[in-house]
Motif scaffolding. Structure first.
Motif, PDB file in Angstrom:
ATOM      1  N   CYS A   1      -1.716   9.192   6.793  1.00 62.35           N
ATOM      2  CA  CYS A   1      -1.088   7.869   6.918  1.00 62.35           C
ATOM      3  C   CYS A   1      -2.146   6.765   6.896  1.00 62.35           C
ATOM      4  O   CYS A   1      -1.885   5.652   6.455  1.00 62.35           O
ATOM      5  CB  CYS A   1      -0.297   7.772   8.213  1.00 62.35           C
TER       6      CYS A   1
ATOM      7  N   CYS B   1      -0.873   4.568  11.143  1.00 66.26           N
ATOM      8  CA  CYS B   1       0.055   5.517  11.764  1.00 66.26           C
ATOM      9  C   CYS B   1       0.424   5.053  13.175  1.00 66.26           C
ATOM     10  O   CYS B   1      -0.335   4.327  13.824  1.00 66.26           O
ATOM     11  CB  CYS B   1      -0.577   6.909  11.796  1.00 66.26           C
ATOM     12  N   ASP B   2       1.561   5.550  13.640  1.00 67.95           N
ATOM     13  CA  ASP B   2       2.259   5.031  14.816  1.00 67.95           C
ATOM     14  C   ASP B   2       1.388   4.507  15.951  1.00 67.95           C
ATOM     15  O   ASP B   2       1.533   3.362  16.375  1.00 67.95           O
ATOM     16  CB  ASP B   2       3.142   6.129  15.417  1.00 67.95           C
TER      17      ASP B   2
ATOM     18  N   CYS C   1       4.987   6.315   7.100  1.00 67.82           N
ATOM     19  CA  CYS C   1       6.372   6.666   6.793  1.00 67.82           C
ATOM     20  C   CYS C   1       7.047   5.457   6.132  1.00 67.82           C
ATOM     21  O   CYS C   1       6.854   4.319   6.572  1.00 67.82           O
ATOM     22  CB  CYS C   1       7.105   7.044   8.071  1.00 67.82           C
TER      23      CYS C   1
ATOM     24  N   ALA D   1       5.640   3.462  12.803  1.00 70.00           N
ATOM     25  CA  ALA D   1       4.496   2.798  12.176  1.00 70.00           C
ATOM     26  C   ALA D   1       4.897   1.446  11.596  1.00 70.00           C
ATOM     27  O   ALA D   1       4.261   0.415  11.866  1.00 70.00           O
ATOM     28  CB  ALA D   1       3.906   3.687  11.090  1.00 70.00           C
TER      29      ALA D   1
HETATM   30 FE1  FES Z   1       2.035   8.565  10.344  1.00 68.47          FE
HETATM   31 FE2  FES Z   1       4.775   8.267  10.195  1.00 68.47          FE
HETATM   32  S1  FES Z   1       3.596  10.081  10.601  1.00 68.47           S
HETATM   33  S2  FES Z   1       3.210   6.815   9.919  1.00 68.47           S
END
Ligand code: FES
Length: 577
Positions: free
Chosen positions: A52, A120-121, A193, A199
């Motif tokens: 990500c 990422c998140d 995602c 995220a």
């Molecule tokens: Fe990394 Fe969704 S798993 S942004």
């Protein structure tokens, strides 16, 4: 430029200042004797273990060009990358550690301003929390959302479509070959995602808090636009240093209310509620789940993006992104809170772009995707602190429900028993998962979307009331009450629930109650003992000892800024011996 923090390292003619200037030069930067040139940290969270965040590697040099062009010097500093997919038990366990790393990198080095490269998140809130604590001029860049794969002719939204395919596979609707074919298709490129999962939700929250350039939070990974944004961000952060535009000057309670409204308008992730509380705590504000719900009370979902809607982040970006949402929300966005541009966040409003006429991904308030707020907070005898529900991705028919509890005490038990075709369960049952909050496990993993028991899935049941002290993925859906606080591992009422106890939920009334008489609960409380931790050293031990409950953001108790005095900038101590 005068009055730079980094001058404490570089001013002077002695051997210490000389060594500092030489070290910068050896790293590729330039600080000449007597020169006042802002030093900008580019915090890079890219990693091979986190696809990500990999697009960020291409952006750091664009930021550096912008910084140099504006008269600064830049230092790229790698920081830990929190990949949601691979880190166990949960990347959330490490959000606060990333925040500490960022804060200490900034504190220990001759830094005047910072650009955070995240995606990422947990990287986005974690890095921002650290920068707010350091209180240096800050801008954030996200690596962008990933492209959508095509499966059987339809575009696949990350996470949301995975959970749907999983249920089809569990119920026998698709076979192992189809499931395998889906896996091959699902690996679709780099970036976050592509739905309004955590995220993208957090990227938009950060834009609403004022920490990105307008429109920067919804960009697609690999889009040439991200290079322009990165270059301009590099230029802008140098100006912010001159303007002394620090987080403590930027943020107000209004900033958090605006962020909550943007989160609600996109049907964003429930994880955003926890992160907003934690970010606010670093700035000396309290922003509980009830505040997120209250700020978003009159905000319907106006972005037609999965999981609450039908399209993807790419479509929202093409329609104008956050500035288009601000335009449609109009007076519901407060005009005072500032942004890194030096203007108010509300000033970023821009009418949806032409693509919106085709996609209608950004709607008018009078024509919403989902009426009513996306995220609601409830409380009651089962959740004296609070619990949250992604109302916009749940079943309104279950918002008022009373049923017997079926309790799982661990992830393994939950997985095993929900697959048991003999499980004694009906669609009226309330599934409860306890022991998975911030202290439990530890790190509050995304186990809260308890699978519909196989037996019911085969009967065609697609949703039922579920309650947990865990979190769930921002791409998930269902009538799932999450983040119950206090959690089971610290003796919250959720730890006292037994199979068959009656539980009543009423979303409109905002209640979540365990219908067990007080004397019986007192008796159970006397029998209760805290679970034994497996963590006797290191970060997990420190985390379990100091993490706060979900309604306070699950930050560590010694990292929050409870008084304005804590937010005062600490001047560096630069040794001269
Ligand atoms: Fe990394 Fe969704 S798993 S942004």
């Amino acid at each position: 430029m005068s009055d730079l923090r980094s001058s404490a390292w570089f001013d002077g003619d002695d051997e210490v200042a000389l060594a500092h200037r030489v070290a910068v030069r050896m790293g590729g930067g330039t600080i000449e004797r007597g020169e006042r040139r802002p030093v900008i940290a580019i915090i890079d969270t890219s990693s091979d273990a986190n696809p990500c965040n990999l697009p960020l590697r291409d952006l750091a040099e664009d930021v550096r060009r912008g910084v140099v062009e504006a008269g600064g010097t830049a230092m790229v500093m790698p920081a830990m990358s929190l990949g949601e997919d691979l880190m166990k038990p949960s990347a959330m366990l490490y959000r606060n550690l990333l925040s500490i790393e960022v804060e200490e990198l900034l504190r220990a080095n001759p830094i005047d301003g910072v650009v955070l490269l995240t995606n990422c998140d947990k990287t986005t809130p974690g890095a921002l929390m650290g920068a707010i604590s350091a209180d240096l001029p800050t801008i954030q860049i996200v690596g962008g959302n990933r492209p959508a794969p095509i499966f059987d002719g339809r575009e696949i939204g990350t996470g949301t479509e995975l959970w749907r395919e999983l249920n089809r596979y569990r119920s026998g609707e698709i076979d192992a070959g189809e499931w395998r074919r889906f896996e091959d298709c699902y690996a679709c490129g780099l970036g976050s995602c592509n739905t309004a999962g955590t995220a993208s939700s957090m990227a938009m929250v950060v834009e609403a808090l004022g920490f990105t350039l307008p429109g920067a939070s919804t960009v697609q990974s690999g889009d040439s636009e991200s290079h322009r944004i990165s270059y301009e961000t590099g230029m802008r952060v140098v100006a912010m240093v001159d303007e002394k535009l620090t987080p403590s000057r930027l943020l107000s309670m209004g900033s958090f209310r605006n962020a909550a409204r943007i989160l609600q308008s996109v049907g964003g992730s429930t994880n955003g509620v926890i992160h907003l509380a934690a970010i606010a705590g670093r700035a000396g504000f309290e922003f509980a789940p009830s505040a997120v719900a209250a700020a978003g009370h009159s905000i319907p979902v106006i972005a037609d993006v999965q999981p609450c809607g039908s399209m993807l982040m790419r479509d929202l970006d093409r329609a104008g992104g956050v500035p288009a949402l601000v335009f449609e929300l109009g007076d519901l966005i407060e005009s005072e809170p500032g942004s890194c541009t030096g203007r108010s966040f509300a000033d970023s409003a821009r009418a949806p772009l032409a693509d919106n006429e085709r996609t209608r991904v950004v709607r008018a308030i009078s024509d919403p995707v989902v009426d009513g707020p996306a995220i609601r907070a409830v409380s009651g005898s089962l959740a004296p602190g609070s619990a949250v529900l992604k109302a916009a991705a749940s079943s309104p028919a279950l918002w008022r429900h009373r049923g017997p509890a079926l309790v799982f005490h661990s992830y393994e038990e939950m997985r095993r028993r929900t697959q048991d075709p003999e499980l004694d369960v009906t669609a009226d049952h309330v599934l409860v998962l306890t022991g998975c909050g911030p202290v439990g496990v530890p790190g509050m993993p995304e186990w809260g979307m308890i699978p519909i028991p196989l037996k019911l899935l085969e009967e065609g049941v697609t949703d039922m009331v579920r309650i947990s002290d865990a979190r769930m993925s921002g791409t998930s859906f269902g009538t799932v009450f999450l983040h119950v606080s206090p959690e089971g591992a610290v003796g919250g009422p959720i730890s006292l629930v037994r199979d068959g106890d009656m539980i009543a939920v009423d979303v409109e009334a905002g209640t979540l109650d365990l219908e067990v008489v007080a004397e019986e609960l007192d008796r159970r409380r006397l029998e209760w003992s805290p679970p034994q931790t497996q963590h006797l050293r290191g970060w997990p031990l420190l985390y379990q000892r100091h993490v706060e409950q979900a309604d306070r953001g699950a930050d560590l108790d010694f990292l929050t800024a409870p008084t304005p005095a804590h937010r005062e900038r600490v001047e560096p101590v630069v040794g001269r011996s």
